[in-house]
Design an enzyme around this catalytic site. Structure first.
Site, short mmCIF file in Angstrom:
data_model
loop_
_atom_site.label_atom_id
_atom_site.label_comp_id
_atom_site.label_asym_id
_atom_site.label_seq_id
_atom_site.Cartn_x
_atom_site.Cartn_y
_atom_site.Cartn_z
CE LYS A 91 -50.49 -70.80 -34.56
NZ LYS A 91 -51.20 -70.98 -35.79
CG HIS B 107 -48.89 -74.35 -32.12
ND1 HIS B 107 -49.91 -74.49 -33.19
CD2 HIS B 107 -49.48 -74.59 -30.97
CE1 HIS B 107 -50.97 -74.56 -32.39
NE2 HIS B 107 -50.80 -74.39 -31.14
CG ASN B 108 -50.09 -73.92 -37.08
OD1 ASN B 108 -50.20 -73.69 -35.80
ND2 ASN B 108 -50.67 -73.55 -38.19
CD GLU C 266 -53.23 -77.07 -35.24
OE1 GLU C 266 -53.21 -76.01 -34.74
OE2 GLU C 266 -53.83 -76.81 -36.38
CB SER D 165 -52.26 -71.09 -31.41
OG SER D 165 -52.99 -72.32 -31.45
C1 6PG Z 1 -54.43 -72.46 -34.37
C2 6PG Z 1 -54.27 -73.17 -35.90
C3 6PG Z 1 -54.58 -72.08 -37.03
C4 6PG Z 1 -54.52 -72.87 -38.32
C5 6PG Z 1 -55.54 -74.16 -38.59
C6 6PG Z 1 -55.71 -74.46 -40.04
O1 6PG Z 1 -53.07 -72.53 -33.87
O2 6PG Z 1 -55.09 -71.67 -33.94
O3 6PG Z 1 -53.04 -73.70 -36.05
O4 6PG Z 1 -53.60 -71.26 -36.94
O5 6PG Z 1 -54.72 -72.01 -39.21
O6 6PG Z 1 -55.71 -75.19 -37.57
O7 6PG Z 1 -54.75 -75.24 -40.36
P1 6PG Z 1 -54.71 -76.30 -41.49
O8 6PG Z 1 -56.08 -75.68 -42.47
O9 6PG Z 1 -53.46 -76.13 -42.31
O10 6PG Z 1 -55.18 -77.48 -40.90
#
Ligand code: 6PG
Length: 478
Positions: free
Chosen positions: A184, A187-188, A191, A128
């Protein structure tokens, strides 16, 4: 062989990771890309990196010292499978193939099981931090065998971000096979929740509070000096301050209000449903992107509306109320995310360490935040904590802000400003904290139409009422 580590797939993430690796003492980096033009460009643009380029997988394998270690940075799905099978052909027992893309963790479990009989290690790893993180230090979440981590660990530690508090590298062996990609994925999901909550805070400040984007940028910048300090709050201030050079309007007003997504948030929610872990705040964040992306429904329903609620008159404390609502909702998002992580660990047999995971999210990744130290502390104090919301520190912080949180959610509803993640998070907190839930009534309904039985508060055993007969109760089992 001259290289100790290789990278396959040289789009932005792959080339930045390769450059990061090359910049660390002791690394020589082999690079390979399916279309060789990209490889040649990268080598020409970065002579300082001393890359060892190859134009075939066989040459790439030959350029790596044993045990060979290669990190794949290609699109999740079929492209990843194709590269893996080429590398498996060219590699030997003891070598390590690392998939650094955003793979679905069940694919990683499958791939690891398929590759294991060859004696080659397959490590799915979450990375990430976006493009900048890949170049200067990401947060890294590797799965795979503990044995593979002996070789891979030091290399990943050399390129990972370092936590500002203690300089610890933001990488740890998460667990076997798909554990890294699972963590991960969550994590997303977190996010998504963080981003949606920030977006709702902005919307309320603007459409109820009456602040301009530039003023809200200042508010976020101020918040970033306190307990909300985080990368996402920091960049939000930057985005809100930005003025469109074409029209002179705030940038946020010229962008189409439909949020994209590539799937990891959806996976988080699908998996949570399968695990029976309620992640309602995260789910609302994913759904909110979905709602935003159906303009045909929005215009059709919008056309039926003849009057909208007036924005409420807000108290002087409104900005501080929104800040507190954001903080409390954020605690819920992390509580739900960590619940899912622990449920996944139980389901898939991984020994996951929530405190260690919180620590490697302190720097490098998109959700990096000062707050993660407190989560790590909470799990250190009580390793078997059943919910972050039950931790003394967070319980107190959320309770202190709960009046503000309620005022904000109520104001949003009365003003007709959608705040799905704020409201769902508050409902979740209330659901965990009331004495009794109306689930008892649902049990009655289930027993009425399907004899699904219920338990009593006052007697042991499982019961059924003869709803269509004399309504007598029978004990079905102990
Ligand atoms: C990270 C992000 C990354 C992810 C983007 C896009 O941890 O660096 O999570 O891996 O690809 O943030 O996510 P979306 O296109 O689904 O918003």
């Amino acid at each position: 062989p001259t290289a100790n580590i290789g990278v396959v797939g040289l789009a932005v993430m792959g080339s930045n990771l390769a450059r990061n690796l090359a910049s660390r003492e002791g690394n020589t980096v082999a690079v390979y890309n399916r279309s060789p033009g990209r490889t040649r460009d990268l080598v020409a643009e970065h002579p300082e990196a001393g890359f060892v380029p190859s134009e075939s997988v066989a040459d790439f394998a030959a350029s790596l010292s044993r045990p060979r270690t290669a990190i794949i940075m290609v699109q999740a799905g079929a492209a990843t499978d194709a590269v893996i099978s080429q590398l498996v052909e060219a590699f030997e027992p003891g070598d390590i193939i690392v998939d650094g893309g955003n793979a679905l963790f069940t694919d990683t479990i499958r791939r690891e099981a398929d590759i294991r009989p060859t004696g080659i290690h397959f490590v799915g790893t979450g990375i990430s931090g976006g493009e900048e993180g890949a170049l200067n230090g990401p947060s890294i979440m590797p799965g795979g065998t503990a044995e593979s981590y002996e070789t891979l660990g030091p290399i990943l530690e050399s390129i990972a971000a370092r936590a500002p508090e203690d300089g610890a590298p933001c990488v740890t062996h998460i667990g076997t096979d798909g554990a890294g990609h699972f963590v991960k994925m969550v994590h997303n999901g977190i996010e998504y929740a963080d981003m949606q909550l920030i977006a709702e805070a902005y919307d309320l400040l603007r459409n109820v509070g009456g602040y301009t984007p530039a003023q809200i940028a200042d508010i976020f910048a101020e918040w970033n000096t306190g307990e909300l300090e985080s990368y996402l709050i920091e960049i939000t201030a930057e985005v809100l301050r930005h003025v469109d050079p074409v029209t002179g309007a705030p940038f946020v007003d010229v962008v189409v209000d439909q949020a994209g997504q590539k799937g990891t948030g959806t996976w988080t929610v699908q998996q949570a449903l399968a695990l029976g872990t309620p992640v309602s705040g995260i789910a609302e964040a994913v759904f909110a992107r979905g709602v935003s992306s159906h303009p045909e429904q929005r215009s059709a329903v919008g056309a039926t509306i003849t009057s909208r609620p007036q924005p409420q008159v807000v108290p002087d404390t409104f900005v501080e109320d929104v800040r507190r609502a954001l903080y409390s909702s954020k605690v819920v998002a992390y509580a739900q995310g960590f619940d899912e992580i622990l449920a996944g660990g139980r389901e898939y047999g991984w020994q996951l360490d929530p405190g260690a995971i919180a620590k490697i999210w302190r720097a490098g990744c998109i959700i990096r935040a000062r707050f993660l130290n407190l989560i790590a502390d909470a799990y250190e104090r009580q390793p078997d904590l059943v919910s972050l919301l039950a931790d003394d520190f967070f319980a107190k912080a959320v309770a202190e802000g709960s009046d503000a949180w309620r005022r904000v959610v109520a104001t949003a509803a009365l003003s007709g400003v959608p705040a799905p993640a704020f409201s769902a998070s508050l409902a979740y907190y209330d659901s965990l904290s009331v004495d009794r839930l109306p689930a008892a009534l649902i049990q009655g309904q289930r027993d009425f139409f399907g004899a699904h039985t219920y338990r009593r508060v006052d007697l042991p055993g499982v019961f059924h009422t003869e709803w269509s007969g004399d309504r007598s109760e029978t004990k079905v089992s102990d």
